[in-house]
Enzyme design. Structure first.
Site, PDB file in Angstrom:
ATOM      1  N   ASP A 364       0.841  -1.190   0.000  1.00 38.82           N
ATOM      2  CA  ASP A 364       0.000   0.000   0.000  1.00 38.82           C
ATOM      3  C   ASP A 364       0.883   1.249   0.000  1.00 38.82           C
ATOM      4  O   ASP A 364       1.865   1.346   0.756  1.00 38.82           O
ATOM      5  CB  ASP A 364      -0.890  -0.030   1.248  1.00 38.82           C
ATOM      6  CG  ASP A 364      -1.808   1.156   1.344  1.00 38.82           C
ATOM      7  OD1 ASP A 364      -2.669   1.315   0.465  1.00 38.82           O
ATOM      8  OD2 ASP A 364      -1.672   1.932   2.314  1.00 38.82           O
ATOM      9  N   GLU A 400       1.814  -0.358  -5.054  1.00 40.27           N
ATOM     10  CA  GLU A 400       0.854   0.687  -5.388  1.00 40.27           C
ATOM     11  C   GLU A 400       1.700   1.954  -5.521  1.00 40.27           C
ATOM     12  O   GLU A 400       2.123   2.531  -4.514  1.00 40.27           O
ATOM     13  CB  GLU A 400      -0.195   0.850  -4.293  1.00 40.27           C
ATOM     14  CG  GLU A 400      -1.222   1.927  -4.635  1.00 40.27           C
ATOM     15  CD  GLU A 400      -2.187   2.207  -3.497  1.00 40.27           C
ATOM     16  OE1 GLU A 400      -3.357   2.521  -3.771  1.00 40.27           O
ATOM     17  OE2 GLU A 400      -1.755   2.153  -2.322  1.00 40.27           O
TER      18      GLU A 400
END
Length: 729
Positions: A364, A400
């Protein structure tokens, strides 16, 4: 403002303390960090560069503090001690002494019980109360004040575990990127309404051992299950006050411990059993991990672990060290330029690979992990550490590649060994099928693996993780059913969530009985799924999109642990849901059948003089090769892409495959006539037609093909091997 730490222990906890025999406390070892059971006792080791004293707090089975033990040794910034009579199951935590000097970045407060960053199991969850904060909530000096209330009664506890587990023949599957198809799912959402899963096991790791559920996922043709965060996390206080929760789990408490609510048995072995079951089914297990921030928030947040252990080491602080750099948008940012913080993250990753047998990670806000003091650096300490690590360099690493900090957008900027979420694929494919102007040229790049972003330093098409939807945003069905987000249930007056959805409702907002609108929506879902699964790169399918799951237009369901987010298995069993699922299975089967759809190398589009062919050819509907002006025509919304398997792959002088594929895409609302190219007298066989016409039909080469408005077709010619070899020379 600096407050010296108190010289006495909190009275309540001190009264409960039993005398400690010094003979049972040994110096222990500084490594490994955490609580390590060796069969005879437990070694405790905690990193803190700025603490002055560390107390180990032991709790009984009812969670009452039984005694405190000062860790006797301090070696290389690590406090440690060994208890020969401690055993697995022992509950513990820490109280860490040092200066309470927020202006200097220090927030030590021994009245606050702290979780071990290396805890392998965390029992219970925080009970929100003013006691959890290092400062006195409501005090005029805000976070500069010092709170002396004991937080132990409101804190979860760490538990010593016995790591022994019999894995049998389990081993990593090592599925190559070009054959990987990812299924993004939530451990609770997958099973909460599944009729084949025992009600007592729904929402847990045990549910994902259920044969019916595993066989369903396996039958989709995916190769990896990517689970939203399963690390122990906290529910935000403001969400609980609204009867909501942090459903997605991007609010980590501990990076080694599985979330307690996901364990039906209360044992971390349950996670291992799930992994072994999925591996047996040929499915890799990927974890969505959140090493960019923690649940402690900014200077006004609680003191749960890192903030009280060594705030100045674990977090990136502003020039005014009272405050936190907030590149995550969540209040704090983990500081991987610090050796102790970096070591913790690397140790966590290795633990999940070596001890829990996971096959990879999706990081993330990964740009933060690669950000040095001067900005994002593809050679940063963390990215370099992963690349050289003999264990982590062999598993799947997915970035990401963006955050909200400076220079935060880095799609295509990660180093070899990493693959990345490709939002350019998402946005272009959505816009193209919606009918937006001027999207045709970029679409060709996205269909063939986004070489503009990834064809460098030996990276391959698999470096592009293609997706149309993900957990964050509309589901596939909602993407074609809503023009606007509908997040009222989140309690923020519909202000949360993005407004840039590139969606379309085709005439009515939300559900409708209009058969014509529903037919367009169904076709558009098939178009988006086909584009995703037939493009070069690594496709990622969001769980439930294969049968048309809806969230009622909510594009930010992070706090909805209810039917809004859970997969509706009744809808999956409906005629429409089952039909769409079969369509997805057909697409993944075609992807497996034709290596041309998942090449390990990029297409180059060059004409091969010897064979008289190109590996990829772009054609207008009239059958002529695309000219430069065709690419720049903003009204152009139809295209043919021909892939010739006989063409050598990037200079390899051999026949790659005896098949030619033809993809026809028509994003116009009206029908378009395509003039099919000739293939030496062969017939094209229709493999997929999203308009709903039957597959496996033979269409003469050179014939006219009428493509319904907003439709996609894939055709193939599988030529005789001997004849192809002779033509290849």
């Amino acid at each position: 403002m600096t407050l010296a730490p108190p010289r006495t222990r909190p009275a309540r906890a001190q009264d409960k303390r039993r005398p400690v025999r010094r003979s049972r406390i040994r110096e222990g070892r500084p490594f490994p960090l955490g609580a390590t059971w060796d069969g005879l006792g437990v070694n405790f080791a905690l990193y803190s560069a700025n603490a002055t004293r560390v107390e180990l707090c032991l709790f009984d089975e009812r969670g009452r503090e039984a005694e405190r033990i000062v860790l006797p040794e301090y070696t290389d910034e690590i406090w440690h001690g060994y208890l020969p009579d401690a055993r697995p199951g022992q509950l513990y935590g820490y109280r860490v002494h040092g200066p309470y000097a927020p202006d200097a970045g220090h927030r030590f407060n021994p009245y606050k019980l702290l979780l071990d960053p290396y805890a392998k199991q965390i029992v219970g969850e925080p009970k929100w109360a003013p006691h959890l904060f290092g400062y006195t909530v409501g005090h005029k000096d805000k976070d500069l004040s010092f709170d002396r209330r004991d937080s132990a009664g409101y804190m979860p506890k760490c538990a010593v575990i016995d790591p022994a587990f019999t894995w049998g023949n389990d081993k990593r599957l090592l599925t190559p990127w070009q054959r990987t198809v990812i299924y993004e799912a939530h451990i609770r959402g997958l099973s909460m309404t599944h009729p084949g899963v025992d009600e007592n096991l729904r929402g847990t790791f045990s549910a994902l051992k259920n044969d019916e559920l595993v066989e369903y996922i396996q039958g989709l043709g995916v190769t990896a299950v990517e689970l939203l965060p399963v690390h122990a996390f906290a529910d935000d206080q403001h969400l609980l006050e609204q009867d909501l929760s942090n459903y997605w789990g991007y609010n980590t408490l501990g990076f080694f411990a599985p979330h307690s609510r996901y364990m039906a048995t209360g044992s971390v072995h349950e996670f291992k059993q799930m992994v072994a079951r999925l591996h047996h089914a040929g499915l890799e297990v990927l974890l969505d991990v959140v090493y960019n921030h923690t649940a402690e928030g900014n200077q006004m947040g609680p003191t749960l672990s890192f903030k009280g252990i060594d705030n100045a080491s674990y977090y990136r602080l502003a020039d005014d060290r009272r405050y936190y750099i907030n590149d995550t948008g969540t209040g704090n940012t983990f500081d991987l330029t610090n050796a102790g913080a970096l070591r913790m993250v690397m140790d966590s990753l290795r633990y999940w690979v070596a001890e829990m047998h996971v096959d990879g990670f999706r990081f993330d806000l990964a740009t933060i992990l690669g950000r040095e003091r001067h900005g994002f650096d593809p050679s940063s300490g963390f990215l370099a550490a992963c690349r050289q690590d003999p264990l982590l360099s062999q598993v799947k690493l997915i970035a990401e590649p963006w955050d909200v900090g400076p220079g935060g957008y880095q799609v295509g900027g990660f180093p070899p060994g990493w693959v990345e979420w490709n939002d350019k694929f998402r946005d272009n494919v959505r816009a193209f099928w919606r009918g937006d102007e001027g999207k045709l040229s970029e679409l060709a790049t996205r269909l063939t693996g986004s070489a503009d972003l990834f064809n460098r330093r030996g990276r391959r098409p698999g470096a592009s993780v293609n997706f149309v939807t993900a957990h964050d945003g509309f589901t596939l069905r909602d993407l074609v059913s809503y023009n606007e987000k509908h997040n009222e249930a989140n309690g923020e007056d519909n202000r949360d969530g993005t407004d840039n959805n590139l969606s379309c409702n085709y005439g009515v907002e939300g559900p409708t009985d209009d058969a014509q609108i529903n037919a367009v929506r169904a076709r558009q879902q098939r178009n988006l799924l086909a584009t995703l699964l037939l493009s070069q790169g690594t496709p990622m399918l969001q769980a439930g999109d294969e049968f048309g799951r809806t969230q009622g237009g909510n594009n930010n369901a992070y706090c909805q642990d209810n039917a809004i987010s859970w997969l509706d298995w009744a809808a999956a069993a409906s005629p429409d849901g089952a039909e769409l699922t079969r369509f997805v299975q057909r697409l993944t089967a075609l992807r497996r059948r034709y290596p041309l759809l998942h090449r390990a190398r990029f297409f180059d589009g060059k004409f091969d003089e010897e064979l008289g062919i190109k590996d990829v050819t772009w054609m207008s509907p009239d059958g002529t090769e695309m000219a430069e002006e065709d690419w720049h025509n903003p009204q152009a919304r139809a295209l043919m892409m021909r892939l010739d398997g006989r063409a050598p792959a990037s200079g390899l002088r051999q026949v790659a495959a005896n098949v030619t594929l033809l993809m026809l895409l028509n994003a116009n609302p009206e029908d378009v006539v395509f003039h099919l190219p000739t293939v030496e007298g062969e017939h094209w066989r229709v493999q997929i037609d999203t308009s709903g016409r039957s597959n496996a039909r033979a269409v003469p080469a050179g014939a006219a093909w009428t493509a319904m408005g907003r439709s996609l077709a894939l055709m193939a010619v599988e030529q005789d091997s001997a004849a192809s070899a002779e033509r290849a020379g």
